[in-house]
Write a protein that holds these residues in place. Structure first.
Motif: not given
Length: 284
Positions: A76-78, A83-84, A102, A282, A284
């Motif tokens: 997950h990222q937002d 983030k995890s 996300h 966004w 990366e």
């Protein structure tokens, strides 16, 4: 006992090569206030060197998501800074609130090695007073989720929000939602009480159970009447359930794509805010 109003079978709704069953909404049931949406991905096995989950960057506003990772993992990222990588047995709880972008994809390890995958995502509405709160993300691995046991260990309750007996869940739900996943061994039983005015969310992920003396098979959502307070469950084989309850909000629900608000005007405002970059940009 709470009387069962109706049982709904989840419908097949594949996404690319991802096996998916949608339990909410369907033609038969729109939502069970404040429970809005449930996608059940898998079970399936990915080969090595796969593309993983297809949920690249996308926006949300006005609700919360709870994701159960039964097999596989999610990276997950937002744009709120969350983030995890959450692995088998863990959960993710994201409060979209005023809005964020996300992505939910498979880890590099899973894409390289493959393996079994089964993931469920449940959407909760937010009451109008909380729809524009600051976004928040909580990722919990399996060993961070407290458990309760029933029937001499034949029933394991993973308590995520609210309480089960004396066990307090680690997440404080803005909507006052009690939510658990429950694992039952064949023959395991439990009885619990839910006040008649609270709506119940009851979905059978795996196996078959008797619910208040009615059989319910996997991939079925149960809607209850708001009369009585006792729920008795018996596993007719090894089974997994999602079980929750909450007071209904009784507010207008206007949903369009990734936004859930109280009016069409608020939906249009959400699209404008997203396009204007107010939900973050966004990277990366």
């Amino acid at each position: 006992m709470r009387k069962i109003k109706k049982k709904y079978k989840a419908v097949s709704a594949p996404i690319s090569d991802l096996i998916t069953y949608r339990a909410l909404p369907t033609r038969e049931v729109e939502y069970i206030d404040p429970f809005l949406f449930l996608n059940h991905h898998g079970p399936q096995t990915y080969k090595p060197n796969n593309n993983g989950l297809p949920f690249g960057p996308h926006p949300h506003r006005g609700f919360e998501t709870l994701t159960f990772i039964l097999e596989g993992d999610i990276m997950h990222q937002d744009t709120g800074g969350g983030k995890s990588v959450i692995e088998k047995g863990g959960v993710q709880w994201m409060t979209a609130g005023s809005g964020l972008i996300h992505a939910e994809i498979s880890s590099d390890k899973f894409k390289k090695e493959g393996g079994p995958l089964e993931i469920l995502q449940l959407w909760f509405n937010l009451p109008a007073k909380h729809k524009m709160v600051k976004p928040n993300y909580i990722g919990l691995q399996q060993d961070q989720i407290p458990t309760a046991t029933e029937d001499n260990g034949k029933v394991k309750v993973n308590v995520i929000s609210g309480k089960w007996g004396e066990v307090q869940g680690p997440i404080d739900s803005l909507g006052g939602i009690d939510m658990s996943s429950i694992e039952l061994q064949n023959g395991g039983t439990f009885t619990t009480k839910v006040a008649a005015e609270r709506n119940i969310f009851f979905y059978v992920v795996r196996g078959t159970v008797n619910v208040n003396n009615e059989p319910v098979e996997k991939l079925h959502l149960v809607e209850f009447e708001q009369v009585g307070d006792q729920i008795k469950v018996e596993a007719l084989e090894d089974a997994v359930l999602l079980f929750g309850h909450a007071l209904p909000f009784n507010e207008p629900v206007v949903a369009q794509g990734p936004f859930v608000m109280n009016s069409e005007q608020e939906i249009q405002e959400a699209f404008r805010d997203y396009q204007a970059g107010k939900m973050g940009s966004w990277h990366e």
